[in-house]
Design an enzyme around this catalytic site. Structure first.
Site, mmCIF file in Angstrom:
data_model
loop_
_atom_site.group_PDB
_atom_site.id
_atom_site.type_symbol
_atom_site.label_atom_id
_atom_site.label_comp_id
_atom_site.label_asym_id
_atom_site.label_seq_id
_atom_site.Cartn_x
_atom_site.Cartn_y
_atom_site.Cartn_z
ATOM 1 C CG ASP A 71 -0.396 -0.321 2.497
ATOM 2 O OD1 ASP A 71 0.843 -0.448 2.604
ATOM 3 O OD2 ASP A 71 -1.173 -0.463 3.472
ATOM 4 C CG ASP A 481 1.160 0.028 11.046
ATOM 5 O OD1 ASP A 481 0.502 0.880 11.672
ATOM 6 O OD2 ASP A 481 1.117 -0.085 9.821
#
Length: 887
Positions: A71, A481
């Site tokens: 992404d 993350d």
């Protein structure tokens, strides 16, 4: 799992990233930045994965040719010989950083050398550039670009649907691209060079994740989401007649053309109330399979179905693996076994708890089996074993209660592909890695298939901060993350991310300069403390206590001796503590949200910056005083660091294109700053081991110098700069953090927004070995002769050439030549060598391409410099510990 990357990109935008090309150098201008001559070797500090893999594409006509898209971290090609991934978009530069987001990939089955990528990260204002279609005729080794008149969203909601880019399998000059934001369906008839909208396509989509979102992120129309050809309706060289298109429209999700795109109709009888995430066609049996979800993903989805459409009869059959009433998830990952087309698989992509689910049918969806099922709740029976020994951190250090397991089978599993040449090999992407198996058919015979990470080489972390202590681990990282890691060996995957506590995102970290065993990190966590400490160089951690009001990590600074800390958290003002944060007190004189750092010598001196003002504390962070320094960047896109070993030596980088922007230096603890005139823009600053013969540490920055954006190094306190990366190694946005290695000259660690931690080693004399980190190699020995010749001289300057002859009997693999000027001469620019100058002493050393000098051969370099009074030639030259003969 991926929302932190949105914030990273917003920070990138705030750092002043603008579209456009660097201005050309004016005629006659001499930039103080010499372009590198391939002197650096670039690698990743291995983490393996760390992000969402929304797409996997196998070529249908060549075995072992596969691609993966991420992404925000670019695209990759599979290398079967090593079972690793090769990055393909490292050439994306600073001004087009959004092109590291890949919304779709297509591999040409007619000409397997050709591959296409639709790129662009955000469809709203966060991404300053429009999207593009990249095309390659050499499997992604090089690219040509066709700009689009709209943006694409590789990191937008719905990015797991697809593929939005498709090549006609019968006439590969024809491609289709599904666009977001109401831009419709687009077509190219010249192999991706030019694109035009298919104006008669009847539906541009209407689904928005959250129509009320004013940022334009969740409120974007997700548009056209996939294109699939029925290859059986065409012949080689002629356009395929039947094309299916998926649209983000719950009432009209699938359209078809039977005349090669001349006309389009809504597919009659189709299900409604859902979005078709994937449409996969089995041309042999005449079935179009569709995976539906009530949401666009990749995070959300509460209900779903799987349907089969018979292309000949128009019959729709609900083949959902479970009844809709029993789902708490949507379906997305969808694949058929091309060698046994009756075999179809799909995933419950949004099943976060207790685990994702994978379903398999060998009878075209009539019956299904699951990758795992309950025996008696909460006990599970798994059809698989999972081995994460190559990426042990995938357990996340968790100890869940049944039915949850660790490591998980996955989450956000929107990509799932069976190798079209090998029924035993399957790959699927998750929110943290790319898993695979090579004995998939064990599923059908009652055995267990083995799942392992198939992700080596694919590095997809967003990096917020980096530190390289003078002892202990060479690298500590703060990541989005997955928190961050302690690398004791850059070539090996660490066993675990930082835990106790485990932050979802680490925003800042620091170590005590004179006591590197003391480390502090801060970060984001849904519930729990936002600060942690280590007394063993980051190997083990314990949580601190939050002051009232803290909502996020912010920035943190450790005193040089580790005796105290200053913390500027989100949600609260700047705080200070002695010891390890059992209690905090508010600092005075410094605004909320300031960036904080510590002096690397004086344990009671701390610094801060906010909105154009620099702040100094001399009492351990209790009180700060605003400096009178002026001319600093007015915004908050600033990063600064204090130099180890010298009190009050501070470097500050940052700014924006519409104001002050560059690199500043203070030698009086921030009381005043001097802007470096040869640095046009700078976004990071870091320090590493001094060059051989130099007393001052090496500087590293991500900057624009001499009209060129790149990674730069200076060995003379910023007087001159060398670009150490090249156009093939740019990695998009590199403005988060940078640091050199205090133990290995030339080694630099670079943050990226999606390509992980990149590190480089120089092949110059004294450079690193490109691996774990050894000390510089010894300088060559043997007889040498130097010829020093002044080739031009004017009122206050001169030009000279130097030839170094190897008159010994042994070849040199690197060289470093030193001399002293007698009359205060100063070198301005030097070519064909790197150099440092401290007072009268000069050291010139080889660059990568001229380090090898055979016995009886010579090497030459030249320079320009200044003089006054007289310009005597040097009388003595040293090669290592040997004095050369002067010719």
């Amino acid at each position: 799992m991926r929302r932190t990357r949105i914030l990273t990109a917003v920070l990138a935008l705030a750092a002043g990233l603008l579209a456009g090309t660097p201005p050309a150098l004016a005629a006659g201008h001499t930039a103080a930045a010499a372009l590198a001559a391939d002197t650096y070797t670039w690698k990743n500090a291995r983490i393996d994965g760390g992000g969402f893999v929304p797409g996997i594409v196998f070529n249908r006509t060549e075995k072992n040719l596969a691609y993966a898209r991420t992404d925000i971290g670019g695209a990759y090609r599979w290398q079967q010989s090593t079972k690793t991934w090769t990055p393909l978009l490292d050439s994306v530069g600073w001004n087009e950083w959004g092109h590291t987001g890949v919304v779709s990939l297509a591999s040409d089955s007619v000409d397997p050398d050709k591959v296409y990528a639709a790129v662009g990260t955000y469809t709203n204002s966060w991404d300053p550039t429009n999207g593009a279609v990249l095309r390659s005729a050499d499997r992604g080794a090089s690219w040509q670009k066709s700009d689009l008149p709209f943006k694409l969203g590789g990191n937008m909601p719905g990015r797991g649907m697809g593929e939005r880019l498709a090549i006609d399998p019968n006439k590969d000059s024809v491609l289709y691209l599904g666009a977001p934001s109401g831009k419709g369906l687009w077509r190219s008839t010249d192999s991706g060079v030019t694109w035009s909208q298919v104006t008669n396509f009847p539906d541009v989509g209407n689904y928005q994740q959250d129509p009320s979102d004013t940022t334009g992120y969740a409120s974007d129309n997700q548009g056209i989401v996939w294109v699939t050809f029925d290859e059986s309706t065409g012949t080689s060289g002629s356009a395929t007649k039947t094309i299916y298109v998926g649209v983000a429209d719950k009432d009209n999700a699938v359209y078809r053309s039977t005349d090669a795109g001349a006309t389009w109709t809504r597919l009659a009888g189709q299900p409604t109330g859902y979005l078709a995430h994937k449409g996969v066609l089995d041309a042999n049996n005449g079935y179009l399979y569709l995976a539906y979800s009530d949401k666009g993903g990749p995070y959300d989805g509460g209900k779903g179905q799987v349907w089969r459409y018979a292309t000949a009869s128009g019959t729709w059959t609900n083949i959902s693996p479970v009844a809709e009433a029993d789902t708490s998830y949507g379906f997305s990952g969808l694949t058929v076994d091309r060698r046994h087309p009756g075999t179809v698989m799909t995933t419950a992509y949004s099943s976060w708890w207790p685990d994702t689910q994978i379903f398999r049918s060998t009878d075209s969806g009539a019956t299904w089996t699951k990758a795992w099922d309950y025996t008696s709740y909460p006990d599970r029976a798994d059809r698989y074993t999972i081995d994460v020994s190559s990426s042990p951190w995938l357990t996340f250090g968790a100890h869940p209660s049944p039915p949850e397991q660790t490591p998980k089978l996955g989450w956000m599993t929107e990509s799932l592909e069976i190798d079209p040449f090998d029924s035993n090999r399957m790959m699927y992407g998750t929110g943290a890695t790319l898993y695979g198996t090579e004995n998939l058919t064990q599923w059908d015979s009652g055995g267990k298939f083995t799942v392992t990470p198939m992700v080596q080489g694919l590095e997809e972390t967003a990096v917020n901060d980096l530190a390289s202590p003078p002892s202990g681990a060479p690298l500590l990282s703060a990541l989005g993350d997955i928190g961050g890691f302690r690398h004791t060996d850059l070539t090996k995957v660490p066993s675990m991310m930082f835990t106790s506590p485990t932050f979802t995102t680490t925003t800042s970290l620091d170590f005590a300069e004179t006591n590197p065993n003391t480390v502090v990190r801060v970060g984001d966590l849904d519930s729990g403390p936002h600060i942690a400490f280590s007394t063993d160089n980051g190997a083990n951690w314990f949580a601190g206590t939050d002051p009232s009001g803290v909502s996020g990590g912010g920035t943190v600074a450790a005193a040089s001796d580790g005796s105290r800390f200053v913390w500027s958290p989100a949600g609260a003002g700047v705080q200070y503590t002695t010891g390890f944060g059992s209690s905090w007190q508010a600092s005075s004189g410094i605004p909320t949200g300031a960036v904080v750092e510590s002096d690397r010598v004086d344990p009671k001196t701390f610094y801060g910056f906010k909105s154009g003002r620099f702040y100094v504390s001399s009492d351990g962070g209790a009180t700060f005083t605003a400096s009178s320094a002026s001319g600093l960047p007015s915004g908050d896109s600033v990063r600064f660091k204090a130099l180890p070993g010298t009190k009050g030596d501070v470097w500050l980088a940052g700014g924006a294109a519409d104001g002050a922007y560059g690199l500043w230096h203070s030698t009086d603890g921030g009381a005043s700053f001097t802007k470096l005139p040869n640095v046009e823009q700078a976004d990071t600053i870091g320090f590493g081991k001094a060059a051989p013969g130099a007393a001052y540490q090496t500087l590293y920055t991500s900057a624009k110098i001499g009209g060129v954006r790149g990674i730069f190094r200076s060995t003379d306190q910023g007087a001159t700069w060398t670009r150490i990366n090249d156009d093939a190694h740019q990695w998009g946005w590199t403005g988060g953090a940078i640091t050199g290695d205090p133990r290995v000259y030339g080694r630099v660690y670079i943050s990226t927004n999606g390509r992980g931690v990149v590190y480089g080693d120089t092949s110059d004399t004294g450079g690193g070995d490109g691996g774990g980190g050894t000390d510089p190699s010894p300088t060559p020995t043997g007889a040498c002769t130097v010829t020093y010749r002044i080739t031009n001289q004017w009122a206050d300057g001169f030009q000279a050439d130097v030839r170094l002859d190897n008159t010994g009997s042994t070849a040199w693999t690197g060289w470093s030549l030193g001399w002293s000027f007698a009359n205060g001469q100063k070198i301005g620019q030097l070519w064909n060598a790197d150099f440092t100058q401290s007072g009268a002493a000069v050291t010139a050393k080889n660059v990568g391409w001229n380090g090898n000098v055979a016995a009886g051969s010579s090497v030459s370099f030249g320079f320009t410099g200044t003089w006054s009074g007289s310009n005597a030639k040097p009388t003595s030259f040293q090669l290592g510990d040997r004095t050369c003969t002067v010719a």
